[in-house]
Enzyme design. Structure first.
Site, PDB file in Angstrom:
ATOM      1  N   ASP A 215       0.833  -1.197   0.000  1.00  0.00           N
ATOM      2  CA  ASP A 215       0.000   0.000   0.000  1.00  0.00           C
ATOM      3  C   ASP A 215       0.878   1.262   0.000  1.00  0.00           C
ATOM      4  O   ASP A 215       1.889   1.313   0.715  1.00  0.00           O
ATOM      5  CB  ASP A 215      -0.863  -0.026   1.270  1.00  0.00           C
ATOM      6  CG  ASP A 215      -1.940   1.035   1.279  1.00  0.00           C
ATOM      7  OD1 ASP A 215      -2.794   1.007   0.386  1.00  0.00           O
ATOM      8  OD2 ASP A 215      -1.924   1.890   2.183  1.00  0.00           O
ATOM      9  N   GLU A 278       1.780  -0.526  -4.845  1.00  0.00           N
ATOM     10  CA  GLU A 278       0.792   0.472  -5.264  1.00  0.00           C
ATOM     11  C   GLU A 278       1.566   1.777  -5.461  1.00  0.00           C
ATOM     12  O   GLU A 278       1.736   2.575  -4.547  1.00  0.00           O
ATOM     13  CB  GLU A 278      -0.293   0.678  -4.209  1.00  0.00           C
ATOM     14  CG  GLU A 278      -1.385   1.622  -4.710  1.00  0.00           C
ATOM     15  CD  GLU A 278      -2.061   2.452  -3.625  1.00  0.00           C
ATOM     16  OE1 GLU A 278      -3.126   3.025  -3.905  1.00  0.00           O
ATOM     17  OE2 GLU A 278      -1.528   2.562  -2.496  1.00  0.00           O
TER      18      GLU A 278
HETATM   19  C1  GLC Z   1      -4.139   3.096  -0.639  1.00  0.00           C
HETATM   20  C2  GLC Z   1      -5.340   2.196  -0.560  1.00  0.00           C
HETATM   21  C3  GLC Z   1      -6.517   3.006  -0.136  1.00  0.00           C
HETATM   22  C4  GLC Z   1      -6.236   3.576   1.232  1.00  0.00           C
HETATM   23  C5  GLC Z   1      -4.947   4.352   1.256  1.00  0.00           C
HETATM   24  C6  GLC Z   1      -4.478   4.588   2.657  1.00  0.00           C
HETATM   25  O1  GLC Z   1      -4.264   4.051  -1.612  1.00  0.00           O
HETATM   26  O2  GLC Z   1      -5.527   1.546  -1.781  1.00  0.00           O
HETATM   27  O3  GLC Z   1      -7.702   2.255  -0.125  1.00  0.00           O
HETATM   28  O4  GLC Z   1      -7.283   4.407   1.633  1.00  0.00           O
HETATM   29  O5  GLC Z   1      -3.901   3.653   0.613  1.00  0.00           O
HETATM   30  O6  GLC Z   1      -3.999   3.403   3.214  1.00  0.00           O
END
Ligand code: GLC
Length: 537
Positions: A215, A278
């Site tokens: 994440d 991500e």
């Molecule tokens: C990422 C996740 C999202 C979350 C954010 C904070 O972007 O995909 O859902 O709110 O991180 O952890």
């Protein structure tokens, strides 16, 4: 673990599938999907042809951000199940040749994490330095002789556009949170934070977890001087938000060292464990930098592709610029939906199933890895979620559903509960608007989107598994995209006109929208929004 092609880079050519666990299947009747539901769905995913499942956060959490606020990195959220359920899931998935990826949140914890509770207790507490603390106005707002709690340390904003700093009265300092105040950012300048996460990796890898989706992988380190972010001039959604270009709060060079360390750990396992980031960045050179010199992330999510227009030239352009930017041997990863954005059948396709099928065809035939989001295979669209039923704190007032619109229960069948839960149980989010689009209704129909997807994934596995094939764009009429992907020749018509594919020849393996146009396929005509996969001759 028994991943289909458990070779050194088993994710090359693999099809992964994101399950938003709370919305997949409820087996204990509380209205929330659970690990038992994931286990119950494994035969379906094997039938569909999935190689790996990425589970949205499964760790204990107070759920201010539905698991993206972790209070114990070594546990299982009681609402989703137990550690025994997780072990069973890993084993049962492995029996079916499916790998399990967990979601790891290293940028921040929950404010209920024992580290943060201890950090709050005193300035000299053992875990104080696990988080980012700063005095009022230090390095940012107006200098002040007597610290003014109304002057945050700098101009950084959080995910809802408020100051990214919350003042703690008891200890007289601000803590940083790039998301919600309940998600304090970890301080990656603190070596013990590195040690903690390396322990977390080893714990789950040892249990048979095949890797992590990481994440906010572009987060982690913050500027040591906490300098103000400059204003955002121009630039799209991926360049910044709330008028700021977050150059000091994201994408710091030191973050790469974390992934080099993690990669060394992941590569020691057999098969090697996958690090999938991500990487919410707009610049493809920056995206490529997260692969390092083939010694950082194995896969980095490509948001420029996800946010491209559904247009032959735009998509081909992103694909080609990505392939040109990645270091030699690096594996791209394509995805079009996830739990943070509108689903592609809505966003790209305006609920036109011909377009959704074309999108699936492209996702399945580009070189590299692909990640489907639950429901993509049945062209599930965004749902309308009335304000009173919203569950996401980050987008409560947005449009017809904010992020909740893409998180509604999986549509298994046409019953009142969509096959998601037992009759009489209220689901945690409402059912979608297009419940007629469901697994049961499509499974026995050879011309359905679901069966098209299954056939595409079978073809993909046969031709791509464990390999990174070469891509080449071929000449095409306006509105069409024709490319060679390893042994496959793909023709995709992104226009409202029928187009002729002069000089493109090959044995037709598969077409959208389905059988009814087979006769014409032989003449190599593509209907509007039709796609075709051939064997390159
Ligand atoms: C990422 C996740 C999202 C979350 C954010 C904070 O972007 O995909 O859902 O709110 O991180 O952890």
């Amino acid at each position: 673990m028994n991943v289909t092609s458990a070779g050194p880079r088993w994710w090359q050519g693999a099809t992964m599938y994101q399950i938003y666990v709370r919305s997949w299947r409820d087996t204990d009747g509380d209205g929330y999907g659970d690990l038992g539901g994931v286990i119950a769905g494994l035969d379906y995913l094997k039938w569909l042809g999935i190689d790996a499942i990425w589970l949205s956060p499964t760790m204990p959490s107070p759920d201010q951000d539905w698991g993206y606020d972790v209070s114990d990195y070594l546990g299982v959220h009681p609402q989703l199940g137990t550690m025994a359920d997780m072990d069973k899931l890993i084993a049962e998935a492995g029996d079916r040749g499916i790998a399990i990826l967990l979601d790891l949140v290293p940028n921040h914890t929950s404010d209920a994490h024992p580290w943060f509770i201890d950090a709050l207790s005193a300035r000299d507490s053992a875990h104080r330095d696990y988080y980012v603390w700063a005095d009022p106005a230090a390095g940012g707002g107006p200098p002040s002789a007597s610290p003014d709690p109304a002057a945050p340390p700098n101009n950084w904003v959080d995910a809802i556009g408020a100051s990214a700093w919350t003042f703690d009265d008891a200890t007289g300092q601000y803590y940083l949170h790039n998301f919600l105040p309940g998600q304090p950012d970890l301080n990656w300048w603190e070596p013990r934070v590195h040690a903690e996460f390396e322990e977390v990796l080893r714990f789950w890898f040892g249990r048979g977890v095949a890797g992590f989706r990481i994440d906010v992988a572009h987060g982690l380190y913050k500027d040591a001087l906490l300098r103000d972010n400059p204003p955002l001039v121009g630039g799209g959604r991926l360049e910044g938000s709330f008028g700021q270009r977050p150059i000091y709060s994201q994408n710091r060079p030191e973050t790469h060292g974390v992934y080099r360390d993690w990669r060394r750990i992941a590569d020691r396992y057999a098969p090697p464990r996958l690090l999938l980031g991500e990487t919410w960045v707009g610049d493809l050179a920056r995206l490529a930098s997260y692969y390092g010199d083939d010694d950082e992330l194995d896969l980095a999510f490509n948001f420029p592709f996800l946010f491209a227009r559904f247009d032959a030239g735009d998509l081909a352009g992103v694909v080609e610029r990505t392939l040109a930017a990645l270091p030699a041997g690096a594996c791209p990863v394509w995805t079009a939906s996830n739990h943070d954005v509108s689903r592609f059948p809505s966003r790209w396709c305006g609920d036109d199933e011909r377009k959704a099928r074309l999108a699936l065809l492209v996702l399945a035939t580009l070189p590299g890895a692909t990640v489907l989001y639950y429901g993509d295979e049945i062209a599930m669209t965004d749902a309308t979620v009335p304000a009173a039923l919203r569950r996401d704190h980050m987008t409560p007032g947005v449009g017809t559903g904010g992020r909740d619109a893409a998180r509604t229960p999986m549509q298994w069948d046409g019953s009142l509960t969509a096959g998601f839960t037992a009759e009489g149980v209220t689901p945690w989010l409402p059912y979608g608007d297009n419940a007629h689009r469901n697994v049961a209704g499509q499974r026995d129909d050879p011309g359905s989107t679901l069966n098209l997807c299954r056939n595409l994934l079978a073809l993909r596995r046969a031709e791509f598994a464990g390999r990174l094939v070469a891509y080449e764009r071929l000449p095409a009429p306006p509105g069409a995209w024709v490319y060679r992907s390893g042994p496959l020749l793909v023709a995709a018509n992104f226009s409202t006109e029928t187009v002729a594919l002069d000089g493109t020849a090959g044995e037709v393996l598969l077409t959208t929208p389905g059988r009814e146009v087979r006769e014409r396929d032989a003449e190599l005509w593509l209907q509007p929004w039709q796609g075709m996969v051939m064997r390159a001759s």
